[in-house]
Design an enzyme around this catalytic site. Structure first.
Site, PDB file in Angstrom:
ATOM      1  N   THR A 276      -3.376  26.769  -2.689  1.00 34.47           N
ATOM      2  CA  THR A 276      -4.383  25.867  -2.152  1.00 34.47           C
ATOM      3  C   THR A 276      -5.363  26.693  -1.335  1.00 34.47           C
ATOM      4  O   THR A 276      -4.970  27.597  -0.606  1.00 34.47           O
ATOM      5  CB  THR A 276      -3.751  24.771  -1.277  1.00 34.47           C
ATOM      6  OG1 THR A 276      -2.868  24.008  -2.099  1.00 34.47           O
ATOM      7  CG2 THR A 276      -4.800  23.829  -0.707  1.00 34.47           C
ATOM      8  N   PHE A 278      -8.144  26.631   1.600  1.00 36.20           N
ATOM      9  CA  PHE A 278      -8.554  25.850   2.764  1.00 36.20           C
ATOM     10  C   PHE A 278      -9.857  26.418   3.306  1.00 36.20           C
ATOM     11  O   PHE A 278     -10.104  27.615   3.195  1.00 36.20           O
ATOM     12  CB  PHE A 278      -7.507  25.969   3.878  1.00 36.20           C
ATOM     13  CG  PHE A 278      -6.188  25.351   3.515  1.00 36.20           C
ATOM     14  CD1 PHE A 278      -5.862  24.068   3.934  1.00 36.20           C
ATOM     15  CD2 PHE A 278      -5.260  26.053   2.752  1.00 36.20           C
ATOM     16  CE1 PHE A 278      -4.651  23.495   3.602  1.00 36.20           C
ATOM     17  CE2 PHE A 278      -4.044  25.479   2.412  1.00 36.20           C
ATOM     18  CZ  PHE A 278      -3.741  24.193   2.837  1.00 36.20           C
TER      19      PHE A 278
END
Ligand code: PEP
Ligand code: MN
Length: 676
Positions: A276, A278
Site C-alpha cells: 500500500t 501512503f
C-alpha cells in the site's frame, strides 16, 4: 546452567550491536549536517556498492552468512539515507526542524496498516512522536487542516486493490499539502488467541479488503464464518477482547504483537507481493532539497478541447519528467468531466519543473499542486538523476516562445494570462455556455436577487430571449451601509433554483474569501466585483476553486493591473477567468462610468482569456445600454452582461440602469439578427 550463561553472552553481544548502531547513527547524523551545508550528493550508490562489497568480503573471511550481511546493510543504508534526507529537509524548513513533539494521525486503531506505515515513516525523525487514530479519512484530514495533528497518514493506492477513491476526492476538496510518501508491505496473517490447530477456528474477522485479498485461503476453509470489520487491527482487538478460542482475525504480524495474539498462519494473501502506498499530508508544503529524489503530485482539470489530456501529458514528455501515476476521478458538480491526478518525478524547487507547470497550466482549466516530497516508491536503490546535466539538455530542447513575445513577457507583471504563453483563445464552459468561443454570449439578470417571483421572472425572460446565463447579486457591494445589502445565501438558493428551472448557468458575486468555496458549490460562475479587483486574498481564494470566474475591471485600474489581478487567480490554480470591462472612473460625469471599449481589443491582444463587457454599470442609465451593447460586440468582446428587472422603478438596487423586459427582448432580437 550452561545455556543460561550462553544466553547471557548473547544478550551482551546484542547490547554491543545496538550500541554500535547508535554510534553509527550519530556519525550518519553528522554526515547529514555536512551534506546539508555543502554540495555532496545525498546518495552515492557506487560508494554504497563498494562498501557493501568490502563488508561481504569481511563477512566471508569471518565465516558470517553473506546473504545476512547484505540484507542487514541494505536496511542500514536505507535508514541512513532516510535520516540524512530528513535532516536536509529540516535544514531548509526551520519550523519543521524545531518540532520536538510530532502528532501523527491515521485512520483506524493502533496496529492498523496506516499506523504501521506512519511508524515506519517517522522512525527517522529526531522527535517524540504521538500517534492518534481517527474513525474516518475525512475526520483525519479535517484534524490536519485544523492543526490538531501535524501530519496525516493517508492510504492512496494498493498494488492489489487499486486506487483509494475517497482519499483522492478528499485531497481535491481540502486545502492540504503532500509532504511525504511511504510504502508499506501488506502481509496478512491469521491471528488467534493461542497456538492452536486451524480446525479449532469457527469465525474470522477482518476488513473487507483484507478478506478479499485472502479469498483463496478462506475458500480452503469453507466452514469458517467470515465477518467484515471496520479495520484489520480492530478485528484483532475483538479477538483479544472476546477471549474465545474459536475466533481469529486477519491482520498484520505487528497487530498480533500489539494485541498479544499469536500468528496462526503467515502469508495468507492471494498475491504475495502486496503493497500500500501512503501519502503524508500536512497543512503547509515543505521545500525539499533538489538533491533528494522527489515526486510531485498535481491535480488538473483539462480544457474542453480536442486532445486536451494528450496536450497536457505532452508537457511532461517535453520536459523529460517521468510520470509515475495518472488517475482520473469525476469532477465535482460537472457530470462526465474528470479531474486527473498526476504524480511525476521532480521537485517544484527545480526550474524545469516550474517551467513545466506553467506550461501545463496553459492546457488546463484548473491546476492544484499538492506538493513535492522525497520519493519512496521508485525502484529500490535507484540513483538520484544527474539533475544539473539534465536541466542543460532540457533548456536546449524546450520550445522557446517567439523573441518578441518573450521580450513582452519579461516586462509584464503577468505570465500565465499572456498570449505569449498561450496563443489560442481560452474557451470557458459554464453549463451549456461557451465563453470565448466563436459566438458572443449574453449574461443577463437583475442587479440583486430580491424574491423568488423576481428571479424566476428574470430567468424566464433570459431563457426565452435566447440569453446564455443568469446573473443575480446575493452579496452586494453597496456604497452606503444603509442600502439593501442582498439576500445572501437565501438569495443564492433562489438563484440556483431559477437557473436550474430554466437550464441557465448562474453568475453571482462573492465578496469575502470565506464564502468562495461555499458559493462555488452552487454557482456556475463566480464574480469578483470592480471594488474587489485588487483584494489579493480574495483573488487567491478564487484561484483555489475549480469554477469559472468573472473578474471585473476596477474603477481606477489600468489594463496591466487588471491582467495582473487575473494572474493572481491563475497562479493559484484556477485557469478559468473571464475578464469584464464595466467602465472606469474619468472626469466625465454624464455617465456613471466611462465604458473603455478600447480596452477590449487591447486586452484581447495581450491575453488569451475571454473578455465580456458590462454596459449597464458603465452607462448607469438604461436607455444608453442598447447602443453600448452593440458597440461592445462590435469591439470584439466575447459577450455582454446586462442588468434587467421586471419593474426597474421598484428595483432594490441599480433600477435606473436596468432594462425592462420589452427593451431587453428587443435588444436580444437585434443582437441575434446581427450575429446570424
Ligand atoms: C454587479 O455586477 O452587480 C456589480 C456590483 O458590478 P461592479 O462590481 O462592476 O460595480
Ligand atoms: Mn448592479
Amino acid at each position: 546452567m550452561d545455556l543460561s550463561k550462553l544466553r547471557h553472552e548473547l544478550e551482551a553481544i546484542d547490547a554491543r550491536l545496538i550500541a554500535a548502531l547508535a554510534e553509527r547513527q550519530d556519525v550518519v547524523r553528522r554526515v547529514g549536517h555536512e551534506k546539508a551545508a555543502g554540495n555532496g550528493d545525498i546518495r552515492d550508490l557506487p560508494r554504497e556498492e563498494e562498501l557493501l562489497g568490502r563488508l561481504v568480503e569481511q563477512a566471508r573471511s569471518a565465516g558470517v552468512d553473506e546473504y545476512l550481511v547484505t540484507r542487514l546493510y541494505r536496511e542500514i543504508f536505507e535508514s541512513s539515507v532516510r535520516r540524512q534526507q530528513d535532516s536536509l529537509v529540516d535544514s531548509q524548513n526551520p519550523r519543521r526542524a524545531s518540532q520536538r513533539l510530532i502528532t501523527v494521525g491515521f485512520q483506524g486503531v493502533e496496529g492498523a496498516y496506516s499506523h504501521l506505515a506512519a511508524r515506519k515513516h517517522f522512525a527517522s525523525r529526531d522527535a517524540d512522536i504521538v500517534y492518534r487514530g481517527f474513525d474516518s479519512f475525512r475526520e483525519l484530514l479535517e484534524a490536519a487542516r485544523a492543526g490538531v495533528i501535524d501530519y496525516a497518514m493517508l492510504p492512496i493506492e494498493n498494488t492489489t486493490a487499486g486506487s483509494i477513491n475517497e482519499a483522492y476526492d478528499l485531497l481535491a476538496q481540502m486545502e492540504l499539502a503532500l509532504v511525504g510518501e511511504e510504502i508499506k508491505k501488506v502481509d496478512h496473517c491469521l491471528l488467534g488467541l493461542e497456538p492452536a490447530p486451524l480446525t479449532r477456528i469457527h469465525r474470522v474477522y477482518s476488513h473487507p479488503q483484507a478478506l478479499a485479498q485472502c479469498s483463496e485461503f478462506l475458500r480452503s476453509h469453507r466452514h469458517w464464518h467470515v465477518e467484515a470489520f471496520t479495520d484489520t487491527a480492530m478485528s484483532a482487538r475483538k479477538v483479544r477482547d472476546d477471549q474465545d478460542l474459536s475466533q481469529a482475525a486477519i491482520a498484520s504480524e505487528e497487530a498480533a504483537q500489539i494485541y498479544g495474539l499469536c500468528v496462526l498462519k503467515r502469508r495468507i494473501a492471494n498475491q504475495k507481493e502486496n503493497y500500500t502506498r501512503f501519502v503524508v499530508v500536512a497543512r503547509e508544503p515543505v521545500s525539499v532539497d533538489p538533491r533528494i529524489p522527489c515526486k510531485t503530485s498535481v491535480i488538473i482539470a483539462t480544457r474542453h478541447e480536442e486532445g486536451a489530456l494528450l496536450a497536457a501529458l505532452n508537457v511532461f514528455a517535453r520536459h523529460h519528467l517521468n510520470l509515475t501515476k495518472l488517475e482520473s476521478r469525476p469532477r465535482p458538480n460537472t457530470p462526465w468531466e474528470y479531474l486527473f491526478y498526476l504524480d511525476f518525478e521532480g521537485n517544484v524547487a527545480e526550474e524545469r519543473v516550474r517551467d513545466a507547470l506553467r506550461e501545463l497550466a496553459a492546457h488546463t482549466n484548473f491546476i492544484k499542486v499538492l506538493g513535492s516530497y522525497a520519493a519512496r516508491a521508485t525502484s529500490r536503490g535507484r540513483a538520484a538523476r544527474p539533475k544539473r546535466a539534465r536541466v542543460a539538455a532540457t533548456a536546449k530542447e524546450a520550445p522557446l516562445p517567439p523573441p518578441q513575445a518573450a521580450k513582452a513577457l519579461e516586462k509584464k507583471p503577468y505570465r500565465l494570462v499572456s498570449r505569449a504563453v498561450r496563443a489560442a483563445d481560452t474557451v470557458i464552459r459554464a453549463g451549456e455556455a461557451l465563453i470565448g468561443g466563436p459566438r458572443p454570449i449574453v449574461i443577463a439578470g437583475p442587479c440583486s436577487v430580491e424574491s423568488r417571483e423576481q428571479i424566476f421572472a428574470c430567468a424566464k425572460m433570459v431563457k426565452e430571449s435566447g440569453g446564455d446565463a443568469l446573473r443575480g447579486g446575493c452579496f452586494k457591494p453597496r456604497t452606503s451601509p444603509y442600502a439593501f445589502q442582498g439576500m445572501g445565501y437565501e438569495g443564492l438558493d433562489l438563484l440556483a433554483e431559477a437557473g436550474a428551472a430554466y437550464g441557465l448557468p448562474i453568475v453571482t458575486e462573492v465578496m469575502h474569501p470565506a464564502d468562495v468555496a461555499r458559493v462555488a458549490e452552487k454557482a456556475d460562475i463566480l464574480q469578483i466585483g470592480a471594488r474587489n479587483m485588487q483584494n489579493f486574498s480574495l483573488l487567491k481564494e478564487f484561484g483555489r476553486v475549480d469554477r469559472p470566474v468573472i473578474l471585473k475591471r476596477g474603477l481606477m485600474a489600468s489594463v496591466d493591473e487588471w491582467l495582473s489581478a487575473a494572474e493572481y487567480i491563475l497562479a493559484a490554480g484556477n485557469q478559468q477567468v473571464i475578464l469584464c470591462e464595466r467602465g472606469i472612473r474619468t472626469f466625465e460625469t454624464a455617465t456613471r462610468n466611462t465604458l473603455d471599449l478600447s480596452a477590449v481589443p487591447v486586452a484581447r491582444e495581450l491575453t488569451h482569456l475571454p473578455i465580456v463587457v458590462d454596459p449597464s454599470h458603465a452607462c448607469g442609465v438604461a436607455r444608453w445600454v442598447p447602443a453600448m451593447t452593440d458597440a461592445a460586440i462590435a469591439s470584439g468582446a466575447n459577450g455582454v452582461m446586462i442588468e434587467i428587472h421586471p419593474e426597474p422603478e421598484k428595483a432594490l438596487s441599480d433600477g435606473p440602469q436596468s432594462l425592462d423586459f420589452p427593451t431587453f427582448h428587443n435588444l436580444m432580437e437585434r443582437v441575434q439578427a446581427r450575429l446570424a
